[in-house]
Write a protein that holds these residues in place. Sequence first.
Motif, PDB file in Angstrom:
ATOM      1  N   ALA A  26       7.714 -30.124 -35.665  1.00 49.34           N
ATOM      2  CA  ALA A  26       6.557 -29.721 -34.857  1.00 49.34           C
ATOM      3  C   ALA A  26       6.168 -28.275 -35.137  1.00 49.34           C
ATOM      4  O   ALA A  26       4.975 -27.957 -35.265  1.00 49.34           O
ATOM      5  N   VAL A  27       7.150 -27.395 -35.249  1.00 51.29           N
ATOM      6  CA  VAL A  27       6.861 -25.987 -35.538  1.00 51.29           C
ATOM      7  C   VAL A  27       6.270 -25.849 -36.941  1.00 51.29           C
ATOM      8  O   VAL A  27       5.306 -25.100 -37.151  1.00 51.29           O
ATOM      9  N   ALA A  28       6.827 -26.568 -37.916  1.00 46.68           N
ATOM     10  CA  ALA A  28       6.310 -26.508 -39.287  1.00 46.68           C
ATOM     11  C   ALA A  28       4.871 -27.024 -39.341  1.00 46.68           C
ATOM     12  O   ALA A  28       4.017 -26.428 -40.011  1.00 46.68           O
ATOM     13  N   ALA A  29       4.577 -28.122 -38.653  1.00 46.07           N
ATOM     14  CA  ALA A  29       3.216 -28.668 -38.643  1.00 46.07           C
ATOM     15  C   ALA A  29       2.251 -27.703 -37.968  1.00 46.07           C
ATOM     16  O   ALA A  29       1.120 -27.518 -38.436  1.00 46.07           O
ATOM     17  N   LEU A  30       2.675 -27.083 -36.887  1.00 44.60           N
ATOM     18  CA  LEU A  30       1.822 -26.110 -36.203  1.00 44.60           C
ATOM     19  C   LEU A  30       1.499 -24.938 -37.126  1.00 44.60           C
ATOM     20  O   LEU A  30       0.343 -24.500 -37.196  1.00 44.60           O
ATOM     21  N   PRO A  37      -4.036 -21.700 -41.725  1.00 45.81           N
ATOM     22  CA  PRO A  37      -5.481 -21.750 -42.012  1.00 45.81           C
ATOM     23  C   PRO A  37      -6.277 -20.708 -41.227  1.00 45.81           C
ATOM     24  O   PRO A  37      -7.262 -20.178 -41.734  1.00 45.81           O
ATOM     25  N   TRP A  38      -5.862 -20.410 -40.003  1.00 47.67           N
ATOM     26  CA  TRP A  38      -6.552 -19.377 -39.226  1.00 47.67           C
ATOM     27  C   TRP A  38      -6.308 -17.996 -39.834  1.00 47.67           C
ATOM     28  O   TRP A  38      -7.199 -17.149 -39.856  1.00 47.67           O
ATOM     29  N   LEU A  39      -5.116 -17.766 -40.355  1.00 49.50           N
ATOM     30  CA  LEU A  39      -4.734 -16.460 -40.862  1.00 49.50           C
ATOM     31  C   LEU A  39      -5.287 -16.169 -42.257  1.00 49.50           C
ATOM     32  O   LEU A  39      -5.514 -15.011 -42.609  1.00 49.50           O
TER      33      LEU A  39
END
Length: 53
Positions: A26-30, A37-39
């Motif tokens: 879950a952390v990797a997918a987030l 992509p935001w960064l």
Amino acid sequence: MYSWIWRHLPGPLVARLGGALLLFAAVAALLLFVVFPWLEPHLPISQVTVPSH
């Protein structure tokens, strides 16, 4: 930090391993689908490949 997470996961060893793997996924997918992509537009690197001469 990892020991704190391990102590707070419920269940026997097999359930803890499954929960830890699920939490890691879950952390990797987030990170891969939301944070990176935001960064990317905010990074100073404009070319990601090396030009061939």
